[in-house]
Design a protein around this motif. Structure first.
Motif, PDB file in Angstrom:
ATOM      1  N   ASP A  20       0.830  -1.205   0.000  1.00 36.03           N
ATOM      2  CA  ASP A  20       0.000   0.000   0.000  1.00 36.03           C
ATOM      3  C   ASP A  20       0.862   1.253   0.000  1.00 36.03           C
ATOM      4  O   ASP A  20       0.635   2.184  -0.779  1.00 36.03           O
ATOM      5  CB  ASP A  20      -0.914  -0.028   1.220  1.00 36.03           C
ATOM      6  CG  ASP A  20      -1.701   1.265   1.394  1.00 36.03           C
ATOM      7  OD1 ASP A  20      -2.747   1.399   0.758  1.00 36.03           O
ATOM      8  OD2 ASP A  20      -1.247   2.135   2.176  1.00 36.03           O
ATOM      9  N   ASP A 108      -9.307 -12.257  -0.015  1.00 36.98           N
ATOM     10  CA  ASP A 108      -8.850 -10.910  -0.344  1.00 36.98           C
ATOM     11  C   ASP A 108      -7.361 -10.891  -0.682  1.00 36.98           C
ATOM     12  O   ASP A 108      -6.943 -10.236  -1.647  1.00 36.98           O
ATOM     13  CB  ASP A 108      -9.126  -9.969   0.837  1.00 36.98           C
ATOM     14  CG  ASP A 108     -10.330  -9.082   0.585  1.00 36.98           C
ATOM     15  OD1 ASP A 108     -11.206  -9.503  -0.184  1.00 36.98           O
ATOM     16  OD2 ASP A 108     -10.377  -7.977   1.157  1.00 36.98           O
ATOM     17  N   PHE A 112      -5.887 -10.053  -4.309  1.00 34.80           N
ATOM     18  CA  PHE A 112      -4.980  -8.904  -4.337  1.00 34.80           C
ATOM     19  C   PHE A 112      -3.714  -9.263  -5.130  1.00 34.80           C
ATOM     20  O   PHE A 112      -3.311  -8.553  -6.067  1.00 34.80           O
ATOM     21  CB  PHE A 112      -4.638  -8.520  -2.900  1.00 34.80           C
ATOM     22  CG  PHE A 112      -3.987  -7.179  -2.721  1.00 34.80           C
ATOM     23  CD1 PHE A 112      -3.645  -6.374  -3.800  1.00 34.80           C
ATOM     24  CD2 PHE A 112      -3.707  -6.709  -1.435  1.00 34.80           C
ATOM     25  CE1 PHE A 112      -3.040  -5.136  -3.613  1.00 34.80           C
ATOM     26  CE2 PHE A 112      -3.105  -5.470  -1.244  1.00 34.80           C
ATOM     27  CZ  PHE A 112      -2.770  -4.697  -2.334  1.00 34.80           C
ATOM     28  N   MET A 115      -4.436  -9.858  -8.869  1.00 37.14           N
ATOM     29  CA  MET A 115      -4.707  -8.618  -9.576  1.00 37.14           C
ATOM     30  C   MET A 115      -3.411  -7.946 -10.019  1.00 37.14           C
ATOM     31  O   MET A 115      -3.267  -7.511 -11.170  1.00 37.14           O
ATOM     32  CB  MET A 115      -5.524  -7.681  -8.678  1.00 37.14           C
ATOM     33  CG  MET A 115      -5.911  -6.351  -9.320  1.00 37.14           C
ATOM     34  SD  MET A 115      -4.654  -5.040  -9.151  1.00 37.14           S
ATOM     35  CE  MET A 115      -4.708  -4.740  -7.385  1.00 37.14           C
ATOM     36  N   ASP A 130      -4.204   3.812 -12.298  1.00 35.42           N
ATOM     37  CA  ASP A 130      -5.348   2.947 -12.000  1.00 35.42           C
ATOM     38  C   ASP A 130      -4.921   1.743 -11.173  1.00 35.42           C
ATOM     39  O   ASP A 130      -5.637   1.324 -10.252  1.00 35.42           O
ATOM     40  CB  ASP A 130      -5.996   2.461 -13.305  1.00 35.42           C
ATOM     41  CG  ASP A 130      -6.771   3.569 -14.011  1.00 35.42           C
ATOM     42  OD1 ASP A 130      -7.134   4.557 -13.343  1.00 35.42           O
ATOM     43  OD2 ASP A 130      -6.998   3.447 -15.226  1.00 35.42           O
ATOM     44  N   LEU A 131      -3.765   1.178 -11.501  1.00 44.29           N
ATOM     45  CA  LEU A 131      -3.269   0.037 -10.728  1.00 44.29           C
ATOM     46  C   LEU A 131      -3.006   0.432  -9.285  1.00 44.29           C
ATOM     47  O   LEU A 131      -3.407  -0.281  -8.352  1.00 44.29           O
ATOM     48  CB  LEU A 131      -1.991  -0.515 -11.359  1.00 44.29           C
ATOM     49  CG  LEU A 131      -1.278  -1.600 -10.535  1.00 44.29           C
ATOM     50  CD1 LEU A 131      -2.155  -2.846 -10.384  1.00 44.29           C
ATOM     51  CD2 LEU A 131       0.070  -1.953 -11.158  1.00 44.29           C
ATOM     52  N   GLN A 134      -6.066   0.762  -7.275  1.00 40.32           N
ATOM     53  CA  GLN A 134      -6.588  -0.550  -6.891  1.00 40.32           C
ATOM     54  C   GLN A 134      -5.800  -1.150  -5.735  1.00 40.32           C
ATOM     55  O   GLN A 134      -6.377  -1.773  -4.836  1.00 40.32           O
ATOM     56  CB  GLN A 134      -6.544  -1.490  -8.088  1.00 40.32           C
ATOM     57  CG  GLN A 134      -7.565  -1.193  -9.166  1.00 40.32           C
ATOM     58  CD  GLN A 134      -7.624  -2.303 -10.190  1.00 40.32           C
ATOM     59  OE1 GLN A 134      -8.079  -3.410  -9.909  1.00 40.32           O
ATOM     60  NE2 GLN A 134      -7.133  -2.016 -11.394  1.00 40.32           N
ATOM     61  N   ARG A 137      -6.969   0.469  -2.590  1.00 38.59           N
ATOM     62  CA  ARG A 137      -8.302   0.004  -2.207  1.00 38.59           C
ATOM     63  C   ARG A 137      -8.255  -1.412  -1.642  1.00 38.59           C
ATOM     64  O   ARG A 137      -8.935  -1.710  -0.651  1.00 38.59           O
ATOM     65  CB  ARG A 137      -9.244   0.068  -3.414  1.00 38.59           C
ATOM     66  CG  ARG A 137      -9.748   1.466  -3.737  1.00 38.59           C
ATOM     67  CD  ARG A 137     -10.944   1.421  -4.665  1.00 38.59           C
ATOM     68  NE  ARG A 137     -10.601   0.865  -5.957  1.00 38.59           N
ATOM     69  CZ  ARG A 137     -10.213   1.589  -7.001  1.00 38.59           C
ATOM     70  NH1 ARG A 137     -10.089   2.897  -6.888  1.00 38.59           N
ATOM     71  NH2 ARG A 137      -9.949   1.007  -8.157  1.00 38.59           N
ATOM     72  N   TYR A 138      -7.480  -2.280  -2.258  1.00 35.62           N
ATOM     73  CA  TYR A 138      -7.358  -3.648  -1.755  1.00 35.62           C
ATOM     74  C   TYR A 138      -6.756  -3.666  -0.352  1.00 35.62           C
ATOM     75  O   TYR A 138      -7.189  -4.434   0.520  1.00 35.62           O
ATOM     76  CB  TYR A 138      -6.488  -4.486  -2.696  1.00 35.62           C
ATOM     77  CG  TYR A 138      -7.256  -5.311  -3.699  1.00 35.62           C
ATOM     78  CD1 TYR A 138      -7.817  -6.533  -3.343  1.00 35.62           C
ATOM     79  CD2 TYR A 138      -7.415  -4.880  -5.011  1.00 35.62           C
ATOM     80  CE1 TYR A 138      -8.515  -7.301  -4.258  1.00 35.62           C
ATOM     81  CE2 TYR A 138      -8.120  -5.634  -5.934  1.00 35.62           C
ATOM     82  CZ  TYR A 138      -8.664  -6.846  -5.556  1.00 35.62           C
ATOM     83  OH  TYR A 138      -9.360  -7.598  -6.463  1.00 35.62           O
ATOM     84  N   ARG A 141      -9.313  -2.451   2.074  1.00 35.05           N
ATOM     85  CA  ARG A 141     -10.354  -3.462   2.229  1.00 35.05           C
ATOM     86  C   ARG A 141      -9.869  -4.632   3.086  1.00 35.05           C
ATOM     87  O   ARG A 141     -10.628  -5.143   3.918  1.00 35.05           O
ATOM     88  CB  ARG A 141     -10.813  -3.977   0.862  1.00 35.05           C
ATOM     89  CG  ARG A 141     -12.043  -4.871   0.947  1.00 35.05           C
ATOM     90  CD  ARG A 141     -12.637  -5.136  -0.412  1.00 35.05           C
ATOM     91  NE  ARG A 141     -11.807  -6.010  -1.220  1.00 35.05           N
ATOM     92  CZ  ARG A 141     -12.084  -6.318  -2.499  1.00 35.05           C
ATOM     93  NH1 ARG A 141     -13.126  -5.779  -3.083  1.00 35.05           N
ATOM     94  NH2 ARG A 141     -11.303  -7.127  -3.169  1.00 35.05           N
TER      95      ARG A 141
END
Length: 317
Positions: A20, A108, A112, A115, A130-131, A134, A137-138, A141
């Motif tokens: 992250d 998850d 993750f 992806m 965009d990656l 994501q 967000r993952y 989450r």
């Protein structure tokens, strides 16, 4: 709890948080390129310095171009701290404790990793924002799923400690790099370029909006105070350390304010230091020197946790 299980939950969360944080400051640098003059836009080497792995990068890639740095930090399978490598290790940790964590957590983590792995085959610099969105967000989450689906027992607290120590570490690195490296000259201090970079720093820590709710102006000292000493912002160093200490005492059941194990003593000393500091003391002694001391303290805490609870020699990652 078995030390193997505690170790896996701890590092599962550290590596998710690491992915992250890497996505966050690479993404902010991409956005910063759009605002800077063309001769200053390619400031990618500081991101490598933030990782502490400049020599490894230089040996593999040489020049710190946007493409090289993004590949290194995002997809390099041989670099253990790339997003892809961090998620691969996180997934292996999750797989080893599937009977402990919830099925939602495993799904998850697995999704993750897949992806990011899929994105590797179609990578292009224009697709990176965009990656990274994501990835963030993952990560958010996963933290929410863990809080909502896992019993808040010892394992949950070990995971929380891993996440918070990793977060504090990256906040320090980002702040230190900006202070000494990103600004090309002392003549730029106070200019619009300087302000753009401080705004980028705040955004890399997801702190811009919360900072502006407290302060009307972009002020370097106020930003340093917010990211280091704020008691309520979840990415400040002070908040991360105080919450890590609370989780540690939940695990050991030692009365707060006392200590019986070395991690409790190390965390208590650092938490007390941050609790009574004012930003003027930090600036007077030197921000860089203060952050180096903080980095050493967090490394010590990580080592003490590993030796006390995981029964292993710590691996500095």
């Amino acid at each position: 709890m078995l030390s193997r299980v505690a170790n896996s939950i701890y590092w599962l969360n550290r590596y998710i948080e690491r992915a992250d944080n890497i996505a966050r400051f690479v993404d902010v640098n991409l956005n910063l390129m759009l605002d800077l003059p063309s001769h200053l836009a390619q400031q990618w080497h500081p991101l490598v310095i933030t990782t502490g792995d400049s020599e490894f990068f230089k040996a593999r890639y040489g020049e710190a171009t946007a493409e090289n740095v993004i590949q290194f930090l995002t997809f390099d399978p041989d670099y253990p701290n790339s997003i892809l490598s961090a998620l691969r290790v996180a997934r292996e940790n999750a797989r080893s404790i599937r009977e402990i964590i919830s099925s939602e957590m495993w799904e998850d983590v697995n999704n993750f990793y897949l992806m990011v792995k899929d994105a590797e085959s179609v990578k292009h610099i224009d697709m990176m924002p965009d990656l990274f969105a994501q990835v963030k967000r993952y990560s958010h989450r996963f933290a929410g799923v863990m809080d909502a689906t896992m019993t808040h027992n010892e394992g949950w607290h070990f995971g929380k400690m891993g996440r918070l120590l990793e977060r504090a570490d990256k906040t320090m690195r980002i702040l230190d790099v900006k202070y000494f490296i990103l600004l090309p000259s002392a003549d730029w201090v106070g200019t619009p370029l300087d302000q753009l970079q401080w705004i980028a720093l705040l955004k890399s820590a997801s702190a811009y909006e919360m900072y502006r709710k407290q302060q009307n102006r972009i002020n370097p000292t106020a930003i340093a105070e917010f990211l280091i000493l704020d008691r309520h912002f979840p990415r400040s160093i002070n908040f991360c350390i105080s919450q890590t200490e609370k989780s540690l005492y939940e695990i050991t059941q030692t009365p707060m304010g006392t200590w019986s194990r070395s991690p409790e003593r190390a965390l208590g000393r650092l938490s007390a230091q941050l609790g009574y500091l004012v930003i003027e003391d930090v600036i007077e002694d030197g921000l860089h020197e203060f952050l180096e001391q903080m980095q050493g303290s967090i490394n010590t805490i990580s080592n003490e946790i590993a030796l006390t609870f995981f029964n292993t020699e710590p691996v500095l990652a």
